[in-house]
Design a protein around this motif. Structure first.
Motif, PDB file in Angstrom:
ATOM      1  N   ASN A  34      48.162  41.007  46.567  1.00  0.00           N
ATOM      2  CA  ASN A  34      48.388  39.690  45.998  1.00  0.00           C
ATOM      3  C   ASN A  34      47.058  38.956  45.814  1.00  0.00           C
ATOM      4  N   PRO A  35      46.691  38.590  44.608  1.00  0.00           N
ATOM      5  CA  PRO A  35      47.413  38.853  43.366  1.00  0.00           C
ATOM      6  C   PRO A  35      47.215  40.304  42.913  1.00  0.00           C
ATOM      7  N   ILE A  36      48.222  40.845  42.276  1.00  0.00           N
ATOM      8  CA  ILE A  36      48.187  42.239  41.831  1.00  0.00           C
ATOM      9  C   ILE A  36      47.042  42.477  40.844  1.00  0.00           C
ATOM     10  N   LYS A  37      46.621  41.435  40.133  1.00  0.00           N
ATOM     11  CA  LYS A  37      45.534  41.545  39.155  1.00  0.00           C
ATOM     12  C   LYS A  37      44.245  42.051  39.801  1.00  0.00           C
ATOM     13  N   VAL A  38      44.050  41.784  41.103  1.00  0.00           N
ATOM     14  CA  VAL A  38      42.841  42.246  41.793  1.00  0.00           C
ATOM     15  C   VAL A  38      42.839  43.768  41.874  1.00  0.00           C
ATOM     16  N   LYS A  39      43.970  44.337  42.266  1.00  0.00           N
ATOM     17  CA  LYS A  39      44.062  45.804  42.352  1.00  0.00           C
ATOM     18  C   LYS A  39      43.953  46.443  40.970  1.00  0.00           C
ATOM     19  N   GLU A  40      44.607  45.846  39.991  1.00  0.00           N
ATOM     20  CA  GLU A  40      44.521  46.353  38.619  1.00  0.00           C
ATOM     21  C   GLU A  40      43.074  46.346  38.127  1.00  0.00           C
ATOM     22  N   THR A  41      42.364  45.275  38.444  1.00  0.00           N
ATOM     23  CA  THR A  41      40.967  45.147  38.020  1.00  0.00           C
ATOM     24  C   THR A  41      40.093  46.178  38.720  1.00  0.00           C
ATOM     25  N   LEU A  42      40.306  46.358  40.008  1.00  0.00           N
ATOM     26  CA  LEU A  42      39.542  47.361  40.752  1.00  0.00           C
ATOM     27  C   LEU A  42      39.744  48.745  40.137  1.00  0.00           C
ATOM     28  N   MET A  43      40.984  49.092  39.882  1.00  0.00           N
ATOM     29  CA  MET A  43      41.280  50.410  39.299  1.00  0.00           C
ATOM     30  C   MET A  43      40.640  50.559  37.923  1.00  0.00           C
ATOM     31  N   ARG A  44      40.743  49.520  37.106  1.00  0.00           N
ATOM     32  CA  ARG A  44      40.171  49.564  35.748  1.00  0.00           C
ATOM     33  C   ARG A  44      38.661  49.735  35.801  1.00  0.00           C
ATOM     34  N   LEU A  45      38.010  48.970  36.661  1.00  0.00           N
ATOM     35  CA  LEU A  45      36.557  49.057  36.762  1.00  0.00           C
ATOM     36  C   LEU A  45      36.111  50.427  37.268  1.00  0.00           C
ATOM     37  N   MET A  46      36.835  50.967  38.227  1.00  0.00           N
ATOM     38  CA  MET A  46      36.468  52.290  38.745  1.00  0.00           C
ATOM     39  C   MET A  46      36.725  53.381  37.706  1.00  0.00           C
ATOM     40  N   MET A  47      37.793  53.232  36.922  1.00  0.00           N
ATOM     41  CA  MET A  47      38.099  54.233  35.888  1.00  0.00           C
ATOM     42  C   MET A  47      37.074  54.205  34.763  1.00  0.00           C
ATOM     43  N   THR A  48      36.339  53.112  34.644  1.00  0.00           N
ATOM     44  CA  THR A  48      35.317  53.022  33.596  1.00  0.00           C
ATOM     45  C   THR A  48      33.918  53.302  34.135  1.00  0.00           C
ATOM     46  N   GLY A  49      33.853  53.884  35.345  1.00  0.00           N
ATOM     47  CA  GLY A  49      32.578  54.372  35.845  1.00  0.00           C
ATOM     48  C   GLY A  49      31.874  53.527  36.879  1.00  0.00           C
ATOM     49  N   ASN A  50      32.444  52.418  37.268  1.00  0.00           N
ATOM     50  CA  ASN A  50      31.826  51.591  38.308  1.00  0.00           C
ATOM     51  C   ASN A  50      32.203  52.123  39.684  1.00  0.00           C
ATOM     52  N   SER A  51      31.278  52.043  40.605  1.00  0.00           N
ATOM     53  CA  SER A  51      31.604  52.438  41.975  1.00  0.00           C
ATOM     54  C   SER A  51      32.552  51.409  42.576  1.00  0.00           C
ATOM     55  N   ARG A  52      33.247  51.787  43.638  1.00  0.00           N
ATOM     56  CA  ARG A  52      34.149  50.844  44.302  1.00  0.00           C
ATOM     57  C   ARG A  52      33.367  49.637  44.808  1.00  0.00           C
ATOM     58  N   ASP A  53      32.216  49.882  45.406  1.00  0.00           N
ATOM     59  CA  ASP A  53      31.408  48.776  45.927  1.00  0.00           C
ATOM     60  C   ASP A  53      30.981  47.812  44.820  1.00  0.00           C
ATOM     61  N   ASP A  54      30.555  48.349  43.685  1.00  0.00           N
ATOM     62  CA  ASP A  54      30.153  47.494  42.561  1.00  0.00           C
ATOM     63  C   ASP A  54      31.347  46.713  42.022  1.00  0.00           C
ATOM     64  N   ALA A  55      32.485  47.375  41.918  1.00  0.00           N
ATOM     65  CA  ALA A  55      33.688  46.708  41.416  1.00  0.00           C
ATOM     66  C   ALA A  55      34.115  45.580  42.346  1.00  0.00           C
ATOM     67  N   ILE A  56      34.085  45.837  43.646  1.00  0.00           N
ATOM     68  CA  ILE A  56      34.440  44.809  44.623  1.00  0.00           C
ATOM     69  C   ILE A  56      33.463  43.635  44.524  1.00  0.00           C
ATOM     70  N   ALA A  57      32.192  43.920  44.346  1.00  0.00           N
ATOM     71  CA  ALA A  57      31.182  42.856  44.219  1.00  0.00           C
ATOM     72  C   ALA A  57      31.447  42.007  42.981  1.00  0.00           C
ATOM     73  N   MET A  58      31.841  42.633  41.874  1.00  0.00           N
ATOM     74  CA  MET A  58      32.154  41.874  40.663  1.00  0.00           C
ATOM     75  C   MET A  58      33.370  40.987  40.881  1.00  0.00           C
ATOM     76  N   ILE A  59      34.384  41.531  41.516  1.00  0.00           N
ATOM     77  CA  ILE A  59      35.591  40.758  41.804  1.00  0.00           C
ATOM     78  C   ILE A  59      35.240  39.591  42.731  1.00  0.00           C
ATOM     79  N   ALA A  60      34.379  39.841  43.710  1.00  0.00           N
ATOM     80  CA  ALA A  60      33.958  38.785  44.633  1.00  0.00           C
ATOM     81  C   ALA A  60      33.230  37.662  43.883  1.00  0.00           C
ATOM     82  N   CYS A  61      32.513  37.992  42.829  1.00  0.00           N
ATOM     83  CA  CYS A  61      31.862  36.956  42.016  1.00  0.00           C
ATOM     84  C   CYS A  61      32.905  36.065  41.347  1.00  0.00           C
TER      85      CYS A  61
END
Length: 89
Positions: A25-52
């Motif tokens: 919750n919100p589900i959009k966070v998980k969707e965004t993480l998955m999308r970013l990782m599927m496009t080549g971003n590391s999990r750590d980088d994706a989490i950092a972007m979401i944190a921004c």
């Protein structure tokens, strides 16, 4: 109160994002993480972007003494990785 104490530290923002992922919750966070990782971003980088995106909301709440804006947060998540954090959202 010092500036350091006024704003959340990066580790705290990441913890908030991790909690959102765990809670689904919100589900959009998980969707965004998955999308970013599927496009080549590391999990750590994706989490950092979401944190921004989270920091934008927290800053606004603190500055304007308002409420968390889920619609804007979701919109910013959708714009990753292209969201410019210098736009002054």
């Amino acid at each position: 109160m010092s500036e350091q104490n006024e704003f959340m530290q990066e580790a705290e923002l990441i913890e908030v994002v991790e909690n959102q992922l765990e809670d689904g919750n919100p589900i959009k966070v998980k969707e965004t993480l998955m999308r970013l990782m599927m496009t080549g971003n590391s999990r750590d980088d994706a989490i950092a972007m979401i944190a921004c995106c989270m920091s934008i909301e927290i800053f606004d709440v603190m500055k304007n003494e308002g409420e968390f804006n889920l619609k804007r947060y979701s919109s910013n998540l959708e714009r990753l990785p292209d969201l410019s954090f210098m736009e002054g959202e």
